[in-house]
Design a protein around this motif. Structure first.
Motif, PDB file in Angstrom:
ATOM      1  N   LYS A  27       0.840  -1.206   0.000  1.00  0.00           N
ATOM      2  CA  LYS A  27       0.000   0.000   0.000  1.00  0.00           C
ATOM      3  C   LYS A  27       0.873   1.253   0.000  1.00  0.00           C
ATOM      4  O   LYS A  27       0.625   2.192  -0.766  1.00  0.00           O
ATOM      5  CB  LYS A  27      -0.921  -0.007   1.218  1.00  0.00           C
ATOM      6  CG  LYS A  27      -1.838   1.191   1.308  1.00  0.00           C
ATOM      7  CD  LYS A  27      -2.731   1.105   2.530  1.00  0.00           C
ATOM      8  CE  LYS A  27      -3.601   2.341   2.652  1.00  0.00           C
ATOM      9  NZ  LYS A  27      -4.444   2.293   3.857  1.00  0.00           N
ATOM     10  N   TYR A  28       1.885   1.279   0.845  1.00  0.00           N
ATOM     11  CA  TYR A  28       2.792   2.425   0.896  1.00  0.00           C
ATOM     12  C   TYR A  28       3.461   2.634  -0.462  1.00  0.00           C
ATOM     13  O   TYR A  28       3.530   3.754  -0.967  1.00  0.00           O
ATOM     14  CB  TYR A  28       3.854   2.238   1.983  1.00  0.00           C
ATOM     15  CG  TYR A  28       4.846   3.375   1.998  1.00  0.00           C
ATOM     16  CD1 TYR A  28       4.599   4.509   2.768  1.00  0.00           C
ATOM     17  CD2 TYR A  28       5.997   3.341   1.218  1.00  0.00           C
ATOM     18  CE1 TYR A  28       5.487   5.578   2.764  1.00  0.00           C
ATOM     19  CE2 TYR A  28       6.891   4.401   1.205  1.00  0.00           C
ATOM     20  CZ  TYR A  28       6.624   5.518   1.980  1.00  0.00           C
ATOM     21  OH  TYR A  28       7.494   6.577   1.954  1.00  0.00           O
ATOM     22  N   GLN A  29       3.956   1.548  -1.054  1.00  0.00           N
ATOM     23  CA  GLN A  29       4.641   1.644  -2.348  1.00  0.00           C
ATOM     24  C   GLN A  29       3.708   2.201  -3.409  1.00  0.00           C
ATOM     25  O   GLN A  29       4.113   3.018  -4.234  1.00  0.00           O
ATOM     26  CB  GLN A  29       5.169   0.280  -2.771  1.00  0.00           C
ATOM     27  CG  GLN A  29       5.892   0.272  -4.101  1.00  0.00           C
ATOM     28  CD  GLN A  29       7.215   1.000  -4.044  1.00  0.00           C
ATOM     29  OE1 GLN A  29       8.205   0.438  -3.610  1.00  0.00           O
ATOM     30  NE2 GLN A  29       7.276   2.241  -4.481  1.00  0.00           N
ATOM     31  N   THR A  34       7.724   6.742  -6.212  1.00  0.00           N
ATOM     32  CA  THR A  34       9.134   7.077  -6.436  1.00  0.00           C
ATOM     33  C   THR A  34      10.058   6.409  -5.419  1.00  0.00           C
ATOM     34  O   THR A  34      11.261   6.334  -5.637  1.00  0.00           O
ATOM     35  CB  THR A  34       9.354   8.605  -6.411  1.00  0.00           C
ATOM     36  OG1 THR A  34       8.932   9.115  -5.151  1.00  0.00           O
ATOM     37  CG2 THR A  34       8.592   9.280  -7.544  1.00  0.00           C
ATOM     38  N   ASP A  35       9.503   5.935  -4.315  1.00  0.00           N
ATOM     39  CA  ASP A  35      10.297   5.176  -3.344  1.00  0.00           C
ATOM     40  C   ASP A  35      10.518   3.767  -3.889  1.00  0.00           C
ATOM     41  O   ASP A  35       9.698   3.245  -4.641  1.00  0.00           O
ATOM     42  CB  ASP A  35       9.584   5.093  -1.997  1.00  0.00           C
ATOM     43  CG  ASP A  35       9.493   6.443  -1.304  1.00  0.00           C
ATOM     44  OD1 ASP A  35      10.148   7.396  -1.759  1.00  0.00           O
ATOM     45  OD2 ASP A  35       8.752   6.547  -0.314  1.00  0.00           O
ATOM     46  N   GLN A  36      11.616   3.175  -3.511  1.00  0.00           N
ATOM     47  CA  GLN A  36      11.927   1.821  -3.969  1.00  0.00           C
ATOM     48  C   GLN A  36      11.985   0.887  -2.762  1.00  0.00           C
ATOM     49  O   GLN A  36      12.914   0.966  -1.964  1.00  0.00           O
ATOM     50  CB  GLN A  36      13.262   1.791  -4.707  1.00  0.00           C
ATOM     51  CG  GLN A  36      13.269   2.589  -5.984  1.00  0.00           C
ATOM     52  CD  GLN A  36      14.645   2.576  -6.637  1.00  0.00           C
ATOM     53  OE1 GLN A  36      15.612   2.062  -6.103  1.00  0.00           O
ATOM     54  NE2 GLN A  36      14.723   3.149  -7.817  1.00  0.00           N
ATOM     55  N   MET A  68       6.207  -3.684  -7.097  1.00  0.00           N
ATOM     56  CA  MET A  68       7.422  -3.584  -6.293  1.00  0.00           C
ATOM     57  C   MET A  68       8.091  -4.946  -6.301  1.00  0.00           C
ATOM     58  O   MET A  68       7.475  -5.946  -6.679  1.00  0.00           O
ATOM     59  CB  MET A  68       7.118  -3.117  -4.862  1.00  0.00           C
ATOM     60  CG  MET A  68       6.232  -4.036  -4.059  1.00  0.00           C
ATOM     61  SD  MET A  68       5.753  -3.378  -2.447  1.00  0.00           S
ATOM     62  CE  MET A  68       7.188  -3.690  -1.459  1.00  0.00           C
ATOM     63  N   THR A  69       9.333  -4.995  -5.906  1.00  0.00           N
ATOM     64  CA  THR A  69      10.077  -6.248  -5.910  1.00  0.00           C
ATOM     65  C   THR A  69       9.778  -7.025  -4.633  1.00  0.00           C
ATOM     66  O   THR A  69      10.074  -6.561  -3.533  1.00  0.00           O
ATOM     67  CB  THR A  69      11.587  -5.986  -6.030  1.00  0.00           C
ATOM     68  OG1 THR A  69      11.816  -5.215  -7.208  1.00  0.00           O
ATOM     69  CG2 THR A  69      12.359  -7.283  -6.093  1.00  0.00           C
TER      70      THR A  69
END
Length: 116
Positions: A27-29, A34-36, A68-69
């Motif tokens: 959820k945050y991602q 732009t955050d990884q 995301m990874t």
């Protein structure tokens, strides 16, 4: 921001919290593209049995499609001690030789350890 996290469970009873943490990270991602954030989930001990649960298999398939990874690791020693073959694991789960060694190596590579 680049953050690497390893979520670890060795008891089945900890999986609701683990998947809750993972959902919060996804959820945050989504809200901060732009955050990884990179997450590896390591299951060993009795928690290894979760990889045989249909509800967990569905969650894994969904999380592997997230933007995301995310990786899922299974301890080979725990698989062996619980009579589980690697072929029984959900698609995308990576078998590692030893869960404890995997945890140490991930931390050596900058992953922050979280055990819900």
């Amino acid at each position: 921001m680049q953050t690497k996290i390893v979520l670890h469970a060795d008891e089945l009873s900890r999986l609701p919290e683990l998947f809750g943490n993972l959902a919060n990270l996804v959820k945050y991602q989504t809200q901060h593209p732009t955050d990884q954030i990179t997450v590896t989930v390591v299951l060993n001990g009795d928690a290894i049995m979760a990889y045989l649960m249909p509800s967990v298999t569905e969650k894994i398939a969904t999380y592997l499609q997230a933007k995301m990874t995310i990786e899922f690791h299974a301890c080979n020693n725990s698989l062996s001690s619980h009579g589980i073959a690697a072929t029984q694991l959900p698609t995308g789960v990576i078998v590692v030789p030893a869960g404890v060694l995997d945890l140490a190596l991930l931390q050596d590579h900058g992953f922050r350890y979280i055990k819900p």
